[in-house]
Scaffold this active site. Sequence first.
Site, PDB file in Angstrom:
ATOM      1  CB  SER A 159      -0.902   0.003   1.238  1.00 19.73           C
ATOM      2  OG  SER A 159      -1.733   1.143   1.266  1.00 19.73           O
ATOM      3  CB  SER A 161       3.919   4.445  -3.617  1.00 17.87           C
ATOM      4  OG  SER A 161       2.835   5.037  -4.283  1.00 17.87           O
ATOM      5  NE  ARG A 286      -6.538   1.048   0.690  1.00 18.70           N
ATOM      6  CZ  ARG A 286      -6.150   2.120   0.009  1.00 18.70           C
ATOM      7  NH1 ARG A 286      -6.911   3.218   0.016  1.00 18.70           N
ATOM      8  NH2 ARG A 286      -5.020   2.121  -0.688  1.00 18.70           N
TER       9      ARG A 286
END
Length: 425
Positions: A159, A161, A286
């Site tokens: 998550s 990057s 999400r």
Amino acid sequence: MSATQPWLAFLESNTTGTGREFCVMARARGLRPVLLTRDPDRYPYVAELGIDTVVLDTGDEAAVLDACSALADGTGPAGVASSSEYFVATAARVAARLGLPAADPDAVARCRAKDAQRALLAAAGVPVPPFVPVSSPQEAVHAAGTIGHPVVLKPVSGSGSAGVRLCRSRAETAEWARTLLQRTTDERGAPTPGRILVEKAVDGPEFSVETFDDTVVAVVAKHTGATPYFVETGHDVPAPVPSGDAAALGRTALRALAALGLGWGAAHTELRWSEAGPVVIEVNPRLAGGMIPVAVASATGTDLVDAVVARAAGQDPPSPGRGAGHAAVRFVMAAGEGLVVRVEGTAAASAAPGVVVAQATAAVGRQVRITHSFQDRLGCVVATGADTGEAGRRAESAARLIRFELVEPAVPAAPAGPEEGARGR
């Protein structure tokens, strides 16, 4: 806050930004937010807001279920949710086990594994880059040779990057694959799979599509830092593109959600616009991070944080309000490493024209290390304007007012790459 109110459990959270807003929105809806976490010290807003906290091993799904069951014995249950990429699947499974509102847990879990996600999208005809999952540097080099350089290497479950890098040669590919595969835990301390993803680099501007259920709420333009990394430095809402292009991006995102069995609640789909049109980079089951929800609410009047809280608690979603039309996010990026000893300018930034939010996310005492991930962001500003350009200029101008004074690193800097103990997602 009454202990007899229905509880809404948040399984870990964003450490800043929307993490705090989730708890605020829960209380505004008459709910009692309860944070389930391994380390409450990660969350500065917990003490500030007086949030009830349960400390446990959040990587242990059985322990999370037991904790939520114990909460249910005391008051009426409302829901279980998470704003953290690393815990959305567990939150969905626990909510489903308790008979509470939840997305399909299996669909969320499949989506969290980027190689499985890519395979499902490709099988459904959704445009994705050519890709190969690998488990050794040698396999990575071979895959890159088959796909053709340049390629992008990334963890299959990451998550912000973290660990994502462009590789232009066999040597770069082998070296970065070795770096990624040497990791044993992710940014939250959980064990990592022993494989990574090698994919064809896609040229073209990057966007995200923010959806709720099967509705496109906003198409967002993304700003990123210099290659070979992909650190997000800002966002524009709505993306300044022709309406036909925005519609095509939205349709592609909805096709991806359908292929993955998603479409319940919020999703954040990242795409690039290639010569052939939209290409899905990844789907996140999400709400977006990076203050995108604040910018979306400011521009469109749709509060996605409130909508997620309402959906998790089985309540009616909020009605859209009046938005300013255009908003932008700009981050204050770390220029070097060291210990933060002074933070200045947040009040001036907050008072600047059009600014909705201005905050320093790195406090005094934080050890800053350049990781080429979201951890390099030390502060952020969200601003509105008459158009995208004005919103962006206002956000950039205000962000320059937030200043951090650093002294020489108190500990040796780690090599650039995926870091332990990352904060924010």
